[in-house]
Design an enzyme around this catalytic site. Structure first.
Site, PDB file in Angstrom:
ATOM      1  N   GLY A   1       4.828  -8.364   8.580  1.00 32.58           N
ATOM      2  CA  GLY A   1       5.524  -9.549   8.085  1.00 32.58           C
ATOM      3  C   GLY A   1       6.977  -9.261   7.766  1.00 32.58           C
TER       4      GLY A   1
ATOM      5  N   GLY B   1      10.428 -11.610   4.578  1.00 35.08           N
ATOM      6  CA  GLY B   1      10.683 -10.544   5.547  1.00 35.08           C
ATOM      7  C   GLY B   1      11.500  -9.384   4.992  1.00 35.08           C
TER       8      GLY B   1
ATOM      9  N   ARG C   1      10.347   4.281   8.270  1.00 37.21           N
ATOM     10  CA  ARG C   1       9.107   5.056   8.117  1.00 37.21           C
ATOM     11  C   ARG C   1       8.762   5.728   9.437  1.00 37.21           C
ATOM     12  NH1 ARG C   1       4.442   1.610   5.642  1.00 37.21           N
ATOM     13  NH2 ARG C   1       4.520   0.503   7.615  1.00 37.21           N
TER      14      ARG C   1
ATOM     15  N   ASP D   1       1.464   2.794   3.541  1.00 35.84           N
ATOM     16  CA  ASP D   1       1.797   1.520   2.890  1.00 35.84           C
ATOM     17  C   ASP D   1       1.798   1.633   1.371  1.00 35.84           C
ATOM     18  OD1 ASP D   1       2.499  -0.064   4.970  1.00 35.84           O
ATOM     19  OD2 ASP D   1       1.044  -1.634   4.559  1.00 35.84           O
TER      20      ASP D   1
ATOM     21  N   ASP E   1      -6.030  -3.175   5.683  1.00 35.47           N
ATOM     22  CA  ASP E   1      -4.790  -3.264   6.472  1.00 35.47           C
ATOM     23  C   ASP E   1      -3.787  -2.198   6.031  1.00 35.47           C
ATOM     24  OD1 ASP E   1      -4.975  -5.177   4.203  1.00 35.47           O
ATOM     25  OD2 ASP E   1      -2.824  -5.343   4.520  1.00 35.47           O
ATOM     26  N   ASN E   2      -4.070  -1.516   4.944  1.00 28.05           N
ATOM     27  CA  ASN E   2      -3.187  -0.433   4.494  1.00 28.05           C
ATOM     28  C   ASN E   2      -3.778   0.948   4.782  1.00 28.05           C
ATOM     29  OD1 ASN E   2      -1.339  -2.284   3.564  1.00 28.05           O
ATOM     30  ND2 ASN E   2      -2.110  -2.267   1.476  1.00 28.05           N
TER      31      ASN E   2
ATOM     32  N   LYS F   1      11.136  -1.024   7.730  1.00 29.16           N
ATOM     33  CA  LYS F   1      10.501  -1.953   6.783  1.00 29.16           C
ATOM     34  C   LYS F   1      11.578  -2.731   6.026  1.00 29.16           C
ATOM     35  CE  LYS F   1       6.779  -1.800   3.331  1.00 29.16           C
ATOM     36  NZ  LYS F   1       5.745  -0.897   2.794  1.00 29.16           N
TER      37      LYS F   1
ATOM     38  N   ARG G   1      -3.726   0.546  12.113  1.00 26.68           N
ATOM     39  CA  ARG G   1      -4.504   0.507  10.866  1.00 26.68           C
ATOM     40  C   ARG G   1      -5.954   0.137  11.170  1.00 26.68           C
ATOM     41  NH1 ARG G   1      -0.084  -1.834   7.299  1.00 26.68           N
ATOM     42  NH2 ARG G   1       1.754  -1.458   8.562  1.00 26.68           N
TER      43      ARG G   1
ATOM     44  N   GLY H   1      -0.278  -8.857   9.653  1.00 22.29           N
ATOM     45  CA  GLY H   1       0.606  -8.302  10.671  1.00 22.29           C
ATOM     46  C   GLY H   1       1.872  -7.825  10.015  1.00 22.29           C
TER      47      GLY H   1
HETATM   48  P1  AMP Z   1       1.239  -5.341   1.559  1.00 21.88           P
HETATM   49  O1  AMP Z   1       0.514  -5.819   0.357  1.00 21.88           O
HETATM   50  O2  AMP Z   1       2.660  -4.901   1.292  1.00 21.88           O
HETATM   51  O3  AMP Z   1       0.480  -4.322   2.336  1.00 21.88           O
HETATM   52  O4  AMP Z   1       1.438  -6.614   2.506  1.00 21.88           O
HETATM   53  C1  AMP Z   1       0.387  -7.447   2.944  1.00 21.88           C
HETATM   54  C2  AMP Z   1       0.862  -8.351   4.039  1.00 21.88           C
HETATM   55  O5  AMP Z   1       1.929  -9.191   3.575  1.00 21.88           O
HETATM   56  C3  AMP Z   1       1.408  -7.631   5.252  1.00 21.88           C
HETATM   57  O6  AMP Z   1       1.018  -8.357   6.387  1.00 21.88           O
HETATM   58  C4  AMP Z   1       2.906  -7.661   5.036  1.00 21.88           C
HETATM   59  O7  AMP Z   1       3.628  -7.596   6.230  1.00 21.88           O
HETATM   60  C5  AMP Z   1       3.090  -9.001   4.351  1.00 21.88           C
HETATM   61  N1  AMP Z   1       4.278  -9.020   3.463  1.00 21.88           N
HETATM   62  C6  AMP Z   1       4.440  -8.380   2.291  1.00 21.88           C
HETATM   63  N2  AMP Z   1       5.651  -8.634   1.769  1.00 21.88           N
HETATM   64  C7  AMP Z   1       6.276  -9.474   2.634  1.00 21.88           C
HETATM   65  C8  AMP Z   1       7.550 -10.113   2.650  1.00 21.88           C
HETATM   66  N3  AMP Z   1       8.441  -9.941   1.672  1.00 21.88           N
HETATM   67  N4  AMP Z   1       7.837 -10.885   3.713  1.00 21.88           N
HETATM   68  C9  AMP Z   1       6.961 -11.085   4.698  1.00 21.88           C
HETATM   69  N5  AMP Z   1       5.750 -10.516   4.729  1.00 21.88           N
HETATM   70  C10 AMP Z   1       5.401  -9.730   3.717  1.00 21.88           C
HETATM   71 MG    MG Z   2       0.451  -3.410   3.934  1.00 25.05          MG
END
Ligand code: AMP
Ligand code: MG
Length: 487
Positions: free
Chosen positions: A92, A126, A176, A262, A252-253, A113, A183, A90
């Site tokens: 995050g 976050g 963004r 993403d 998810d991307n 973001k 997705r 989700g």
């Molecule tokens: P990503 O690899 O950037 O596509 O992220 C994969 C998942 O991890 C997604 O659900 C993001 O929202 C979550 N995520 C990545 N970085 C962070 C972060 N610094 N804090 C919280 N959630 C994160």
């Molecule tokens: Mg992602």
């Protein structure tokens, strides 16, 4: 042109309700400041470029201020990460602030973001750091300028808020824009949690808002899936033709709209290398450059699985079968154009493959080769380019085939050839080392290099006076940069 407080919101995703997203307020960054903004992206919202310079702009996109009509939501989804299913993902660290429609009637999601923790943050903080926010901004706008479908970026806002990665960095937010942030993983989430009713609601939502023409078809959901297959085939063909490596093609991307989405440890190829892996945590090379093609199909199969409540397995399989032939047709069409050809011959595929094999063996710069090939007549260009190849005899044999092919292609002047080829062969691409230079300056408080690089990349096909340094092969230090996967 509109002022910032004149945006018109229509938050269609938020209205789907709490099964789809959670209300969360952005958590402000300290001492927000504008790093860079995109005039072209501002125009999508009918905003005057001057608004980016106002203090309220930085406040809005760093979590300090919010429009009354905005309804910030963290979306829930899941997805296959490196081949394994992650049941709960989700937003995050990102928030869908709301959906805005412009004078042309287009809807744009505003997605912030790095906006702080949400129920989906898992172990994360976050936040997003300045480095990765700049990379996402530059990539979005550069891909768009190359004609590759992509989410867009309105701005990056920097701050003094400390964020820990391998070392202490500074937090930033990137705003963004995309017509939707849905997705493949959204469909997977409702499928694997067996929330059939909500899944049907989601499918209706996507069909009505993003694929309305499929409504006219006898099987609207199948028509929609087919269209998604087609768009992915075309997008990935463009990645391959221009040397873009996404790096984290988890489901998810993957956008339901078939746009590049993403951005993580992405890279454009410098030297041509089919086996290039831009993501250093991808030890198996699952998302290597050439694997992007079969992975595109793998991801579509994962989406197909999630659509089995709506579409028969046979029909899904048939639609999936469209992917490779469509990919190949788009790819070959683009590569023909990159070679300056205007007609199609059966042997063209082999001509491209032989060239790429030669480039691979000699480490030839992928972007500059095609640009220089169009600088002059085929005969003069290949004579000049042969020095770049270790296997000169091999290149000469290819050059003979190419010259003969060009001669059969038709009669046109050198000038016509140059104009046509330069229109599809960029001079400037977002090389990792260029991004790195801009990031280093920005981390030291100087945003001029990010802004200049962004400017150059908005017109990648046009030679720009005084910008020679952006059209060079990387220096030694910039050839094999390890781009941190933490972002
Ligand atoms: P990503 O690899 O950037 O596509 O992220 C994969 C998942 O991890 C997604 O659900 C993001 O929202 C979550 N995520 C990545 N970085 C962070 C972060 N610094 N804090 C919280 N959630 C994160
Ligand atoms: Mg992602």
């Amino acid at each position: 042109m509109k002022a910032l407080d004149e945006l018109t919101f229509d938050n269609r995703f938020a209205r789907l309700g709490d099964a789809f997203s959670t209300h969360v307020l952005p958590e402000p960054l300290d001492e927000p400041r504008l790093v860079v903004a995109s005039d072209a992206a501002l125009a999508l919202l009918d905003l005057d470029p001057a608004v980016a310079q106002t203090p309220v702009f930085a406040e809005l996109f760093s979590g300090h201020k919010l429009w009354e009509e905005a309804e910030p939501r963290a979306m829930v989804y899941s997805g296959h990460q490196f081949g394994g299913y992650s049941p709960q993902l989700g937003d995050g660290r990102g928030l869908l602030l709301g959906e805005v429609y412009n004078a042309a009637g287009e809807h744009w999601d505003l997605h912030l973001k790095g906006a702080g923790m949400t129920p989906y943050s898992r172990m994360g903080d976050g936040r997003a750091v300045l480095r990765s926010s700049i990379r996402e901004f530059l990539a979005s706008e550069a891909l768009h300028a190359l004609g590759i479908p992509s989410s867009r970026a309105l701005c990056v806002i920097g701050s003094s808020t400390p964020v820990w990665r391998e070392k202490q960095e500074r937090g930033a937010m990137v705003l963004r824009l995309a017509p939707s942030h849905i997705r493949f993983g959204h469909f997977e989430y409702f499928y694997y949690t067996k929330k059939t009713e909500q899944q049907a609601q989601l499918a209706e939502h996507v069909l009505n808002l993003h694929y309305p023409e499929c409504r006219e078809q006898p099987e609207p959901y199948l028509a929609m899936f087919r269209e998604i297959v087609e768009r992915n085939a075309e997008m990935i063909a463009k990645w391959q033709a221009y040397g873009f490596c996404h790096g984290v093609m988890n489901t998810d991307n993957m956008s339901i709209l078939g746009i590049t989405f993403d951005f993580g440890p992405f890279a454009f190829l410098d030297d041509f290398d089919a086996h290039f892996i831009c993501n250093h945590s991808d030890h198996e090379g699952r998302y290597s450059f050439s694997n992007q093609v079969p992975i595109g199909q793998w991801n579509l199969s994962a989406l197909a699985q999630a659509l089995t409540p709506f579409i028969s397995v046979d029909a899904l399989k048939e639609a999936l079968g469209l992917y490779l032939p469509l990919y190949q047709a788009h790819y070959l069409d683009l590569m023909r154009r990159r070679l300056g050809l205007t007609t199609a011959e059966d042997e063209d595929q082999k001509l491209v493959e032989r060239l790429l094999a030669l480039m691979q063996n000699s480490g030839v710069d992928y972007t500059l080769f095609f640009r220089r090939l169009g600088d002059e007549s085929a005969t003069l260009a290949v004579a000049r380019l042969r020095d770049d190849f270790v296997d000169m005899a091999g290149f000469d044999a290819w050059a003979d085939l190419y010259k003969a092919r060009v001669a059969r292609d038709g009669e046109y002047s050198e000038e016509q050839r140059r104009v046509r080829m330069h229109a599809v062969n960029p001079l400037y691409i977002l090389r990792n080392y260029l991004a790195q230079n801009a990031i280093a300056a920005a981390e030291a408080g100087d945003y001029s290099e990010v802004r200049r690089l962004h400017e150059v990349l908005t017109k990648p096909f046009e030679e720009q006076a005084g910008m020679e340094q952006y059209a060079q092969r990387p220096p030694d230090w910039g050839k094999h940069l390890e781009i941190s996967c933490s972002s």
